[in-house]
Design a protein around this motif. Structure first.
Motif, PDB file in Angstrom:
ATOM      1  N   LEU A 144      36.157  40.008  53.796  1.00  0.00           N
ATOM      2  CA  LEU A 144      37.078  40.166  52.666  1.00  0.00           C
ATOM      3  C   LEU A 144      38.262  39.202  52.758  1.00  0.00           C
ATOM      4  O   LEU A 144      38.743  38.700  51.730  1.00  0.00           O
ATOM      5  CB  LEU A 144      37.577  41.613  52.613  1.00  0.00           C
ATOM      6  CG  LEU A 144      36.488  42.657  52.317  1.00  0.00           C
ATOM      7  CD1 LEU A 144      37.049  44.061  52.377  1.00  0.00           C
ATOM      8  CD2 LEU A 144      35.859  42.402  50.950  1.00  0.00           C
ATOM      9  N   SER A 157      44.060  38.852  44.501  1.00  0.00           N
ATOM     10  CA  SER A 157      44.990  39.914  44.101  1.00  0.00           C
ATOM     11  C   SER A 157      44.416  41.298  44.392  1.00  0.00           C
ATOM     12  O   SER A 157      45.100  42.168  44.943  1.00  0.00           O
ATOM     13  CB  SER A 157      45.326  39.786  42.608  1.00  0.00           C
ATOM     14  OG  SER A 157      45.975  38.555  42.343  1.00  0.00           O
ATOM     15  N   VAL A 158      43.155  41.509  44.040  1.00  0.00           N
ATOM     16  CA  VAL A 158      42.532  42.819  44.246  1.00  0.00           C
ATOM     17  C   VAL A 158      42.436  43.137  45.736  1.00  0.00           C
ATOM     18  O   VAL A 158      42.822  44.237  46.190  1.00  0.00           O
ATOM     19  CB  VAL A 158      41.141  42.862  43.581  1.00  0.00           C
ATOM     20  CG1 VAL A 158      40.392  44.127  43.995  1.00  0.00           C
ATOM     21  CG2 VAL A 158      41.276  42.792  42.073  1.00  0.00           C
ATOM     22  N   ILE A 159      41.918  42.208  46.522  1.00  0.00           N
ATOM     23  CA  ILE A 159      41.745  42.465  47.952  1.00  0.00           C
ATOM     24  C   ILE A 159      43.097  42.635  48.642  1.00  0.00           C
ATOM     25  O   ILE A 159      43.261  43.502  49.513  1.00  0.00           O
ATOM     26  CB  ILE A 159      40.938  41.321  48.597  1.00  0.00           C
ATOM     27  CG1 ILE A 159      39.516  41.295  48.039  1.00  0.00           C
ATOM     28  CG2 ILE A 159      40.902  41.482  50.120  1.00  0.00           C
ATOM     29  CD1 ILE A 159      38.662  40.161  48.564  1.00  0.00           C
ATOM     30  N   SER A 160      44.087  41.848  48.248  1.00  0.00           N
ATOM     31  CA  SER A 160      45.418  41.969  48.858  1.00  0.00           C
ATOM     32  C   SER A 160      46.045  43.315  48.548  1.00  0.00           C
ATOM     33  O   SER A 160      46.685  43.930  49.411  1.00  0.00           O
ATOM     34  CB  SER A 160      46.323  40.840  48.366  1.00  0.00           C
ATOM     35  OG  SER A 160      45.841  39.584  48.786  1.00  0.00           O
ATOM     36  N   ARG A 161      45.881  43.813  47.307  1.00  0.00           N
ATOM     37  CA  ARG A 161      46.453  45.122  46.970  1.00  0.00           C
ATOM     38  C   ARG A 161      45.729  46.238  47.711  1.00  0.00           C
ATOM     39  O   ARG A 161      46.352  47.235  48.093  1.00  0.00           O
ATOM     40  CB  ARG A 161      46.361  45.357  45.460  1.00  0.00           C
ATOM     41  CG  ARG A 161      47.131  44.382  44.608  1.00  0.00           C
ATOM     42  CD  ARG A 161      48.636  44.431  44.825  1.00  0.00           C
ATOM     43  NE  ARG A 161      49.070  43.739  46.025  1.00  0.00           N
ATOM     44  CZ  ARG A 161      49.174  42.406  46.141  1.00  0.00           C
ATOM     45  NH1 ARG A 161      48.816  41.622  45.136  1.00  0.00           N
ATOM     46  NH2 ARG A 161      49.606  41.857  47.263  1.00  0.00           N
ATOM     47  N   VAL A 162      44.428  46.101  47.911  1.00  0.00           N
ATOM     48  CA  VAL A 162      43.692  47.091  48.701  1.00  0.00           C
ATOM     49  C   VAL A 162      44.208  47.094  50.139  1.00  0.00           C
ATOM     50  O   VAL A 162      44.404  48.161  50.749  1.00  0.00           O
ATOM     51  CB  VAL A 162      42.179  46.800  48.659  1.00  0.00           C
ATOM     52  CG1 VAL A 162      41.435  47.684  49.664  1.00  0.00           C
ATOM     53  CG2 VAL A 162      41.625  47.034  47.258  1.00  0.00           C
ATOM     54  N   MET A 163      44.441  45.922  50.704  1.00  0.00           N
ATOM     55  CA  MET A 163      44.976  45.841  52.060  1.00  0.00           C
ATOM     56  C   MET A 163      46.350  46.482  52.145  1.00  0.00           C
ATOM     57  O   MET A 163      46.642  47.226  53.098  1.00  0.00           O
ATOM     58  CB  MET A 163      45.029  44.380  52.525  1.00  0.00           C
ATOM     59  CG  MET A 163      43.673  43.771  52.816  1.00  0.00           C
ATOM     60  SD  MET A 163      43.756  42.186  53.677  1.00  0.00           S
ATOM     61  CE  MET A 163      44.340  41.126  52.363  1.00  0.00           C
ATOM     62  N   ASP A 164      47.202  46.225  51.158  1.00  0.00           N
ATOM     63  CA  ASP A 164      48.535  46.832  51.159  1.00  0.00           C
ATOM     64  C   ASP A 164      48.450  48.357  51.101  1.00  0.00           C
ATOM     65  O   ASP A 164      49.197  49.061  51.789  1.00  0.00           O
ATOM     66  CB  ASP A 164      49.350  46.313  49.966  1.00  0.00           C
ATOM     67  CG  ASP A 164      49.693  44.839  50.090  1.00  0.00           C
ATOM     68  OD1 ASP A 164      49.679  44.335  51.234  1.00  0.00           O
ATOM     69  OD2 ASP A 164      49.951  44.198  49.057  1.00  0.00           O
ATOM     70  N   GLY A 165      47.529  48.855  50.276  1.00  0.00           N
ATOM     71  CA  GLY A 165      47.372  50.301  50.174  1.00  0.00           C
ATOM     72  C   GLY A 165      46.892  50.941  51.462  1.00  0.00           C
ATOM     73  O   GLY A 165      47.392  51.992  51.880  1.00  0.00           O
ATOM     74  N   LEU A 166      45.917  50.310  52.112  1.00  0.00           N
ATOM     75  CA  LEU A 166      45.393  50.858  53.364  1.00  0.00           C
ATOM     76  C   LEU A 166      46.430  50.794  54.477  1.00  0.00           C
ATOM     77  O   LEU A 166      46.504  51.695  55.315  1.00  0.00           O
ATOM     78  CB  LEU A 166      44.127  50.103  53.778  1.00  0.00           C
ATOM     79  CG  LEU A 166      42.890  50.348  52.911  1.00  0.00           C
ATOM     80  CD1 LEU A 166      41.735  49.466  53.360  1.00  0.00           C
ATOM     81  CD2 LEU A 166      42.478  51.816  52.967  1.00  0.00           C
ATOM     82  N   PRO A 209      42.414  45.715  57.444  1.00  0.00           N
ATOM     83  CA  PRO A 209      43.460  44.940  56.756  1.00  0.00           C
ATOM     84  C   PRO A 209      44.297  44.066  57.689  1.00  0.00           C
ATOM     85  O   PRO A 209      44.797  43.010  57.263  1.00  0.00           O
ATOM     86  CB  PRO A 209      44.321  46.020  56.088  1.00  0.00           C
ATOM     87  CG  PRO A 209      43.398  47.174  55.896  1.00  0.00           C
ATOM     88  CD  PRO A 209      42.510  47.146  57.092  1.00  0.00           C
TER      89      PRO A 209
END
Length: 335
Positions: A144, A157-166, A209
């Motif tokens: 990823l 953008s999508v993968i970075s926001r998922v990482m931030d959330g996790l 992440p």
């Protein structure tokens, strides 16, 4: 009248031989070295890192050979030795938690199980969870992270926001809640096997992440290099560039963060077992032994000290080795 031609004297021969020897020496001196050889030579000079690596290898061998070692010393991690327990205080007879020639590290309070055998079997759980959860995190984070860094745009953008959330998610609370509702049988596994499987997946899932961010940052830098542009100009496809041009240059940071991730995973497994949501008795675990030792820290302190020292040595060895690998693989380093 022409001057006579002079034949080379015998004294000139040694000079020519010396020049040839010097030239050969210079050729050897400037002989190229691979990056792997340079890293290994740096690592060999780091005595602390080598010591940590030796301890890590020793721990792996001990964990793999735990059944053989316990059979050689004549102990079983699940056998009760009630005769070694004081019936009045439920603590081991003798000093230092009942240490003697038969029980090298003493026995547990109440039941008298051999601590040395349980420490060896506990190493299997800790290293298994630590290594396999790191593998899960590395696979997810590498794939990823390299996709986010290479393609950019909405993918990034999508993968970075998922990482931030996790990264913001309470991992420990989620694992506690998840393990508490897991069935006792799943995918052919039962009891402790289910809990170990869930811990590996969850710890690895919440760990990717960290390495994903590192891989993404490195990919953002590498995708603008000349060799990547050259591959594009020659008609190379995107996935060829990803896995043939970029991924080999990401191996060094991936190895470094993997060695740094394993001790963190070991500590997480110990914490979960300490809280009672890791492996269940009679399966041995260092965190579980620490949890049981709380009630006996004043009457039998060795029962708490021994698993604590085992965790400390394991984590310290991995951290020392990881620091050495990081310095050895650093292209700007001079060590």
């Amino acid at each position: 009248m022409t001057a006579p031609l002079h034949e080379p004297t015998a004294e000139a021969a040694p000079g020519a031989a010396e020049e040839a020897a010097v030239a050969a020496t210079d050729a050897k001196a400037v002989q190229g070295r691979s990056l792997g050889r340079i890293a290994w030579e740096r690592l060999k000079r780091d005595k602390l890192a080598l010591t940590g690596g030796v301890v890590v290898l020793l721990l792996i061998v001990i964990a793999l050979l735990a059944p053989v070692i316990t059979s050689l010393v004549g102990q079983d991690p699940d056998v009760y030795n009630q005769g070694l327990i004081d019936p009045l205080f439920s603590t081991p007879k003798g000093s230092l938690g009942g240490m003697n020639g038969d029980h090298l590290l003493g026995v547990e309070p109440v039941n008298g199980r051999d601590i040395f055998a349980r420490i060896l079997y506990g190493a299997r759980i800790s290293l298994l969870v630590g290594f396999l959860s790191a593998v899960v995190a590395v696979i997810l984070g590498t794939v990823l992270g390299i996709l986010a860094g290479f393609f950019g745009g909405w993918v990034d953008s999508v993968i970075s926001r998922v990482m931030d959330g996790l990264l913001a998610f309470p991992q420990l609370l989620f694992i506690i809640a998840l393990v508490s509702v897991m069935p006792n049988q799943m995918l052919g596994l039962t009891g402790t096997g289910v809990r170990v499987f869930v811990m590996i997946l969850v710890i690895g899932f919440f760990g990717w992440p960290y390495i994903g961010r590192v891989v993404r940052g490195q990919t953002l830098s590498l995708r603008e290099r000349e060799y990547v542009e050259a591959a594009r100009s020659l008609g190379a496809g995107q996935f060829y560039i990803l896995f043939k041009e970029l991924l080999p240059n990401l191996v060094a940071p991936i190895i470094v963060y993997t060695t740094m991730m394993i001790p963190t995973n070991i500590l997480t497994e110990a914490a979960l077992s300490f809280l009672g949501v890791g492996v269940k008795p009679p399966t041995s675990s260092w965190g579980q032994m620490l949890s049981s030792a709380i009630d006996y820290y004043d009457s039998d302190p060795m029962y708490m000290v021994i698993p604590g020292v085992a965790i400390f040595i394991t984590v310290l060895a991995f951290n020392l080795f990881g620091d050495g690998v990081r310095d050895a693989l650093d292209p700007k380093g001079s060590r």
